[in-house]
Design a protein around this motif. Sequence first.
Motif, PDB file in Angstrom:
ATOM      1  N   PHE A  22       0.865  -1.176   0.000  1.00 24.29           N
ATOM      2  CA  PHE A  22       0.000   0.000   0.000  1.00 24.29           C
ATOM      3  C   PHE A  22       0.903   1.227   0.000  1.00 24.29           C
ATOM      4  O   PHE A  22       1.662   1.446   0.948  1.00 24.29           O
ATOM      5  N   LYS A  23       0.858   1.979  -1.089  1.00 25.99           N
ATOM      6  CA  LYS A  23       1.696   3.174  -1.197  1.00 25.99           C
ATOM      7  C   LYS A  23       0.804   4.374  -1.514  1.00 25.99           C
ATOM      8  O   LYS A  23       0.102   4.382  -2.521  1.00 25.99           O
ATOM      9  N   LEU A  24       0.881   5.364  -0.648  1.00 22.15           N
ATOM     10  CA  LEU A  24       0.074   6.570  -0.762  1.00 22.15           C
ATOM     11  C   LEU A  24       0.998   7.768  -0.617  1.00 22.15           C
ATOM     12  O   LEU A  24       1.732   7.871   0.366  1.00 22.15           O
ATOM     13  N   LYS A  25       0.962   8.658  -1.604  1.00 23.13           N
ATOM     14  CA  LYS A  25       1.877   9.799  -1.553  1.00 23.13           C
ATOM     15  C   LYS A  25       1.307  10.977  -2.332  1.00 23.13           C
ATOM     16  O   LYS A  25       0.689  10.804  -3.384  1.00 23.13           O
ATOM     17  N   ILE A  26       1.553  12.168  -1.800  1.00 24.91           N
ATOM     18  CA  ILE A  26       1.209  13.395  -2.525  1.00 24.91           C
ATOM     19  C   ILE A  26       2.326  13.647  -3.532  1.00 24.91           C
ATOM     20  O   ILE A  26       3.490  13.743  -3.160  1.00 24.91           O
ATOM     21  N   MET A  27       1.964  13.770  -4.785  1.00 28.06           N
ATOM     22  CA  MET A  27       2.959  13.988  -5.835  1.00 28.06           C
ATOM     23  C   MET A  27       3.110  15.469  -6.179  1.00 28.06           C
ATOM     24  O   MET A  27       4.173  15.921  -6.551  1.00 28.06           O
ATOM     25  N   LYS A  28       2.019  16.201  -6.070  1.00 28.50           N
ATOM     26  CA  LYS A  28       2.009  17.626  -6.397  1.00 28.50           C
ATOM     27  C   LYS A  28       0.899  18.264  -5.585  1.00 28.50           C
ATOM     28  O   LYS A  28      -0.183  17.698  -5.466  1.00 28.50           O
ATOM     29  N   GLN A  29       1.178  19.436  -5.005  1.00 25.93           N
ATOM     30  CA  GLN A  29       0.166  20.120  -4.207  1.00 25.93           C
ATOM     31  C   GLN A  29       0.155  21.598  -4.588  1.00 25.93           C
ATOM     32  O   GLN A  29       1.214  22.208  -4.760  1.00 25.93           O
ATOM     33  N   PHE A  30      -1.054  22.151  -4.724  1.00 27.15           N
ATOM     34  CA  PHE A  30      -1.161  23.539  -5.158  1.00 27.15           C
ATOM     35  C   PHE A  30      -2.491  24.113  -4.688  1.00 27.15           C
ATOM     36  O   PHE A  30      -3.352  23.400  -4.181  1.00 27.15           O
ATOM     37  N   TRP A  31      -2.625  25.419  -4.874  1.00 24.76           N
ATOM     38  CA  TRP A  31      -3.883  26.101  -4.584  1.00 24.76           C
ATOM     39  C   TRP A  31      -4.684  26.182  -5.866  1.00 24.76           C
ATOM     40  O   TRP A  31      -4.133  26.476  -6.929  1.00 24.76           O
TER      41      TRP A  31
ATOM     42  N   ILE B  61     -12.255   8.376  -4.228  1.00 29.63           N
ATOM     43  CA  ILE B  61     -11.744   7.005  -4.158  1.00 29.63           C
ATOM     44  C   ILE B  61     -12.124   6.460  -2.783  1.00 29.63           C
ATOM     45  O   ILE B  61     -11.925   7.119  -1.766  1.00 29.63           O
ATOM     46  N   HIS B  62     -12.683   5.274  -2.790  1.00 24.14           N
ATOM     47  CA  HIS B  62     -13.152   4.618  -1.567  1.00 24.14           C
ATOM     48  C   HIS B  62     -12.434   3.291  -1.400  1.00 24.14           C
ATOM     49  O   HIS B  62     -12.065   2.651  -2.384  1.00 24.14           O
ATOM     50  N   TRP B  63     -12.287   2.880  -0.158  1.00 26.50           N
ATOM     51  CA  TRP B  63     -11.927   1.510   0.160  1.00 26.50           C
ATOM     52  C   TRP B  63     -12.367   1.228   1.589  1.00 26.50           C
ATOM     53  O   TRP B  63     -12.497   2.135   2.401  1.00 26.50           O
TER      54      TRP B  63
ATOM     55  N   SER C  14      -0.444   9.695  -5.660  1.00 28.39           N
ATOM     56  CA  SER C  14      -0.096   8.366  -6.130  1.00 28.39           C
ATOM     57  C   SER C  14      -0.656   7.369  -5.121  1.00 28.39           C
ATOM     58  O   SER C  14      -0.351   7.452  -3.932  1.00 28.39           O
ATOM     59  N   LEU C  15      -1.509   6.464  -5.598  1.00 29.08           N
ATOM     60  CA  LEU C  15      -2.066   5.411  -4.760  1.00 29.08           C
ATOM     61  C   LEU C  15      -1.893   4.089  -5.495  1.00 29.08           C
ATOM     62  O   LEU C  15      -2.501   3.867  -6.544  1.00 29.08           O
ATOM     63  N   HIS C  16      -1.043   3.241  -4.933  1.00 29.20           N
ATOM     64  CA  HIS C  16      -0.780   1.922  -5.489  1.00 29.20           C
ATOM     65  C   HIS C  16      -1.129   0.884  -4.427  1.00 29.20           C
ATOM     66  O   HIS C  16      -0.707   1.018  -3.269  1.00 29.20           O
ATOM     67  N   VAL C  17      -1.866  -0.127  -4.821  1.00 31.14           N
ATOM     68  CA  VAL C  17      -2.219  -1.224  -3.932  1.00 31.14           C
ATOM     69  C   VAL C  17      -1.778  -2.507  -4.622  1.00 31.14           C
ATOM     70  O   VAL C  17      -2.247  -2.809  -5.722  1.00 31.14           O
ATOM     71  N   ASN C  18      -0.864  -3.206  -3.964  1.00 29.38           N
ATOM     72  CA  ASN C  18      -0.207  -4.356  -4.582  1.00 29.38           C
ATOM     73  C   ASN C  18       0.380  -3.874  -5.915  1.00 29.38           C
ATOM     74  O   ASN C  18       1.116  -2.909  -5.942  1.00 29.38           O
TER      75      ASN C  18
END
Length: 183
Positions: free
Chosen positions: A4-13, A91-93, A30-34
């Motif tokens: 399970f990889k969750l990361k902010i790749m770019k953030q802005f207003w 996105i839900h889980w 970025s959200l990767h599961v398996n």
Amino acid sequence: MKQFKLKIMKQFWHCSDIPEEDLCSHGEISLHVNDTIITQSGVGEEWGISESALALLRTIDNDYDSDPVNEEGLILHGCGAILMTGCPISIHWTVKHCDDHVFLSDFVKVTTTNQESGSIYYPGLKVKLSKTEYKDQVVQFAIQAKNFYKSSKEKQFFDDFDREMYDDFWREYNALLERNLLS
């Protein structure tokens, strides 16, 4: 390799010309599961970063049922502003806690306001993580989201209602983040 990889790749207003009036940060996640990529940078998807961080912080100690028709989601589009309401794009889980583990399943990405035609289901996609691993991913995401605010101009509010909602948002956010940094 993490399951399970969750990361902010770019953030802005969203309102880049007047960022002090934008109460919610947006960006790419970025959200990767398996081996499955649910969202990533460069695919034209924009998410509400700060809103998503709060929704995720709430799941560190609490279960969440994936229910795109009735629930706001864990990764939010951000069109509902600080109230975290009003837009089905998300996105839900399911998050289930059992002893020292967290089970993630029932992944759904809603890509349009039409949930019937705009939902992508990931049948069979499941992952079991240690509670610590899940918490660490969420906390790092929340810290990254919060740091973006620290480097921005002081916010301006249209009215007392917006100020109150903003203050309530950050009160809950900071309390959840602090509790999970200490544990």
